[in-house]
Structure formats: structure tokens, C-alpha cells
Design a protein around this motif. Structure first.
Motif, mmCIF file in Angstrom:
data_model
loop_
_atom_site.group_PDB
_atom_site.id
_atom_site.type_symbol
_atom_site.label_atom_id
_atom_site.label_comp_id
_atom_site.label_asym_id
_atom_site.label_seq_id
_atom_site.Cartn_x
_atom_site.Cartn_y
_atom_site.Cartn_z
ATOM 1 N N LEU A 154 12.710 21.876 16.611
ATOM 2 C CA LEU A 154 14.097 22.058 16.179
ATOM 3 C C LEU A 154 14.730 20.710 15.812
ATOM 4 O O LEU A 154 15.900 20.454 16.109
ATOM 5 N N PHE A 155 13.932 19.851 15.182
ATOM 6 C CA PHE A 155 14.423 18.592 14.645
ATOM 7 C C PHE A 155 14.579 18.757 13.141
ATOM 8 O O PHE A 155 13.858 19.537 12.512
ATOM 9 N N ASP A 156 15.519 18.017 12.535
ATOM 10 C CA ASP A 156 15.567 17.925 11.081
ATOM 11 C C ASP A 156 14.728 16.710 10.709
ATOM 12 O O ASP A 156 14.966 15.610 11.205
ATOM 13 N N VAL A 157 13.742 16.925 9.847
ATOM 14 C CA VAL A 157 12.782 15.868 9.510
ATOM 15 C C VAL A 157 12.693 15.696 7.998
ATOM 16 O O VAL A 157 12.422 16.646 7.261
ATOM 17 N N TYR A 158 12.946 14.478 7.555
ATOM 18 C CA TYR A 158 12.870 14.132 6.131
ATOM 19 C C TYR A 158 11.856 12.998 5.982
ATOM 20 O O TYR A 158 11.993 11.942 6.609
ATOM 21 N N VAL A 159 10.808 13.239 5.193
ATOM 22 C CA VAL A 159 9.800 12.204 4.962
ATOM 23 C C VAL A 159 9.436 12.189 3.485
ATOM 24 O O VAL A 159 8.965 13.194 2.940
ATOM 25 N N LYS A 160 9.681 11.068 2.832
ATOM 26 C CA LYS A 160 9.262 10.880 1.443
ATOM 27 C C LYS A 160 8.367 9.656 1.396
ATOM 28 O O LYS A 160 8.746 8.582 1.899
ATOM 29 N N ALA A 161 7.195 9.807 0.814
ATOM 30 C CA ALA A 161 6.261 8.677 0.801
ATOM 31 C C ALA A 161 5.378 8.710 -0.435
ATOM 32 O O ALA A 161 4.999 9.777 -0.928
ATOM 33 N N THR A 162 5.079 7.527 -0.933
ATOM 34 C CA THR A 162 4.063 7.360 -1.965
ATOM 35 C C THR A 162 3.114 6.282 -1.470
ATOM 36 O O THR A 162 3.518 5.373 -0.739
ATOM 37 N N GLY A 163 1.852 6.389 -1.856
ATOM 38 C CA GLY A 163 0.886 5.406 -1.386
ATOM 39 C C GLY A 163 -0.414 5.486 -2.156
ATOM 40 O O GLY A 163 -0.548 6.269 -3.113
ATOM 41 N N ASP A 164 -1.380 4.678 -1.726
ATOM 42 C CA ASP A 164 -2.654 4.597 -2.435
ATOM 43 C C ASP A 164 -3.610 5.709 -1.992
ATOM 44 O O ASP A 164 -4.742 5.457 -1.579
ATOM 45 N N THR A 165 -3.143 6.957 -2.099
ATOM 46 C CA THR A 165 -3.965 8.102 -1.695
ATOM 47 C C THR A 165 -5.142 8.319 -2.653
ATOM 48 O O THR A 165 -6.051 9.094 -2.340
ATOM 49 N N HIS A 166 -5.115 7.653 -3.807
ATOM 50 C CA HIS A 166 -6.262 7.736 -4.722
ATOM 51 C C HIS A 166 -7.474 7.024 -4.111
ATOM 52 O O HIS A 166 -8.621 7.298 -4.483
ATOM 53 N N ILE A 167 -7.191 6.121 -3.157
ATOM 54 C CA ILE A 167 -8.269 5.441 -2.438
ATOM 55 C C ILE A 167 -8.630 6.239 -1.185
ATOM 56 O O ILE A 167 -9.786 6.583 -0.952
ATOM 57 N N ASP A 168 -7.588 6.549 -0.387
ATOM 58 C CA ASP A 168 -7.790 7.259 0.876
ATOM 59 C C ASP A 168 -6.418 7.623 1.429
ATOM 60 O O ASP A 168 -5.414 7.035 1.054
ATOM 61 N N ASP A 169 -6.379 8.611 2.339
ATOM 62 C CA ASP A 169 -5.115 9.009 2.970
ATOM 63 C C ASP A 169 -4.705 8.071 4.102
ATOM 64 O O ASP A 169 -3.588 8.137 4.594
ATOM 65 N N HIS A 170 -5.604 7.193 4.524
ATOM 66 C CA HIS A 170 -5.417 6.418 5.749
ATOM 67 C C HIS A 170 -4.122 5.605 5.774
ATOM 68 O O HIS A 170 -3.348 5.674 6.739
ATOM 69 N N GLU A 196 0.802 -1.225 0.000
ATOM 70 C CA GLU A 196 0.000 0.000 0.000
ATOM 71 C C GLU A 196 0.834 1.274 0.000
ATOM 72 O O GLU A 196 0.407 2.294 -0.544
ATOM 73 N N THR A 197 2.048 1.214 0.577
ATOM 74 C CA THR A 197 2.855 2.425 0.704
ATOM 75 C C THR A 197 4.348 2.148 0.562
ATOM 76 O O THR A 197 4.806 1.021 0.731
ATOM 77 N N ASN A 198 5.086 3.210 0.266
ATOM 78 C CA ASN A 198 6.545 3.191 0.219
ATOM 79 C C ASN A 198 7.017 4.430 0.987
ATOM 80 O O ASN A 198 6.812 5.564 0.526
ATOM 81 N N VAL A 199 7.600 4.217 2.155
ATOM 82 C CA VAL A 199 7.914 5.336 3.059
ATOM 83 C C VAL A 199 9.396 5.342 3.437
ATOM 84 O O VAL A 199 9.971 4.303 3.744
ATOM 85 N N HIS A 200 9.988 6.536 3.412
ATOM 86 C CA HIS A 200 11.383 6.727 3.827
ATOM 87 C C HIS A 200 11.416 7.912 4.788
ATOM 88 O O HIS A 200 11.023 9.021 4.429
ATOM 89 N N VAL A 201 11.877 7.675 6.026
ATOM 90 C CA VAL A 201 11.903 8.713 7.060
ATOM 91 C C VAL A 201 13.297 8.838 7.650
ATOM 92 O O VAL A 201 13.968 7.838 7.904
#
Length: 248
Positions: A119-135, A83-88
Motif C-alpha cells: 500500500l505504498f505509492d511507487v514511482y520509478v522511471k529509469a533508462t540504462g544500458d539494458t542493451h548490454i545487460d539488466d544488471h 550507465e543509468t538515469n533513475v528517478h524514484v
């Protein structure tokens, strides 16, 4: 005024450099946090799951003497499902740099608040089935951030452990109470008036979902910053009478 206490779910790992915070790398894969709160209106609660050269860390906290060889506390998680591909990636001793592309514009805005106010450095890259829903994307990104935070915290020696902050935003006020004890728990008493925060706002003062959610992220960021900062008086010891903080 709408008010709310908050806590957060469990978080875990991340990686990044202070000099050049986060490269625009391709998306990988990724894994949770907890927060506490008290009811004054909407409310939410969380409980979750060392440092560099002498002086002060990027988030203003004193450095742990025995960790002088380490420049920052980093965590990185890649999570891939059907459902998703996430890199944090997260740097607890950063300067507030945010680089987020989740496919959910409002979530990107909230992650900006987490970085800026914590004051954190935050990197989030994600792809997913948002065409269905954000959940699914929302859930897997939270799991990845939680896992990255857990990794970045390490053995948690010398940190304050507890964090508490109330953030106001116009008519909304949200309180977050954190305990980085390692025991996963989340109590959320927030009352969000609408199912979605869209481009057209039809809400009345005191019931603005955008304000409640944004104040929640800001309060969480400040409380997490307090809890993760180094307590100089502890001299690098674990902030527990048991002498250990659970990581399970």
C-alpha cells in the motif's frame, strides 16, 4: 513446495501527492534496502537502514499525534551515472499506486507487487544500458529505492520497526524478516532455478523462478508495511532501548 525466507537491502527517499499520486514526469536520476530470512528451502534476509492528521494513514496505520501537520511520508531520489538515469519517488502512506517504467518488464511487474501489497505509492522511471545487460539498471534502481525509503522514514519515531511475512504463490513460499534499525545487512538464501524468467516457461512445479521472485516481492512488501506502520502504543517514541536508530 519451494520455500524461502527473505530480508531486504537498504532503501531511502521519495515524493508524491495523495490526491494525484504520481505525474508522468520525465526521467531524472536516483539511490538501497535490506531484508532478512530463514532457510526453509530458498531463503533471504534483510535488515535496513511521522505522520499525518489524527486518525489512520493510507496504509491503515494510526497517525502520530505530533506529526499532525504532515500528510504523508515521502522520499524522492534522482541518480545519474554513465550507465543509468533513475528517478524514484515513494509515499509510505499511499494507496498502492504504481507507476514504473524501468526498461525491464519483469522488474516493472515486481514493483507493482511492492506498491499493491505494501500500500505504498511507487514511482520509478529509469533508462540504462539494458542493451548490454539488466544488471546496472537493476542495481541503481535498488540503490535509489533504498535511499528514497530512508528519506521517507525520517527519524522513524513511533513505527513498528520489525516486519515479518510469508507469502505463498502456488508451489513457492517465501519468508521475509525486516528490521528497520538503520544497520545495513542482507542475508539472501533464495535459490533461483533459472538465470532468466523469459516468455517461455520450461520449469517444473516447485522450481518456478517467476513464482519464487514474485512471492519474495509480495512478502517483502507486507513485511515492510508492518515495519513502517505507526504503533499507537509507542506514542511517537523511537522503537529502540537506546533511544536512537542509526541512519548510517
Amino acid at each position: 513446495m519451494t520455500t524461502a525466507p527473505v530480508v531486504s537491502p537498504s532503501l531511502s527517499r521519495l515524493h508524491s501527492a495523495l490526491a494525484s499520486p504520481f505525474p508522468k514526469a520525465p526521467v531524472g536520476s536516483g539511490a538501497g534496502v535490506a531484508f532478512p530470512a530463514r532457510p526453509y528451502g530458498p531463503s533471504l534476509r534483510l535488515r535496513s537502514a511521522v505522520m499525518a492528521a489524527s486518525g489512520v494513514g493510507g496504509n491503515g496505520s494510526p497517525m502520530a499525534p505530533e506529526e499532525s501537520a504532515v500528510s504523508s511520508r515521502l522520499g524522492e531520489v534522482k541518480r545519474v551515472t554513465k550507465e543509468t538515469n533513475v528517478h524514484v519517488k515513494i509515499n509510505l502512506d499511499g494507496t498502492g499506486v504504481a507507476n514504473s517504467s524501468t526498461g525491464i518488464p519483469f522488474l516493472d511487474h515486481m514493483l507493482d507487487q511492492l506498491a499493491s501489497h505494501g500500500l505504498f505509492d511507487v514511482y520509478v522511471k529509469a533508462t540504462g544500458d539494458t542493451h548490454i545487460d539488466d544488471h546496472h539498471s537493476n542495481e541503481d534502481i535498488a540503490l535509489a529505492i533504498g535511499t528514497a525509503l530512508l528519506q521517507a522514514l525520517g527519524d522513524r519515531k513511533g513505527i513498528n520497526r520489525f516486519g515479518h511475512f510469508t507469502a505463498p504463490l502456488d508451489e513457492a513460499a517465501v519468508e521475509v524478516i525486516l528490521d528497520l534499525s538503520g544497520r545495513p545487512h542482507l542475508s539472501c538464501g533464495l535459490s533461483i532455478p533459472t538465470e532468466r524468467v523469459g516468455t517461455y516457461d520450461t520449469q517444473l512445479a516447485g522450481n518456478n523462478s517467476h513464482h519464487i521472485i514474485e512471492a519474495t516481492f509480495k512478502a517483502f512488501a507486507r513485511a515492510l508495511r508492518q515495519a513502517t506502520e505507526y504503533d499507537l502504543r509507542r506514542r511517537g517514541t523511537i522503537p529502540s532501548s537506546k533511544g536512537v536508530l542509526s541512519r548510517s
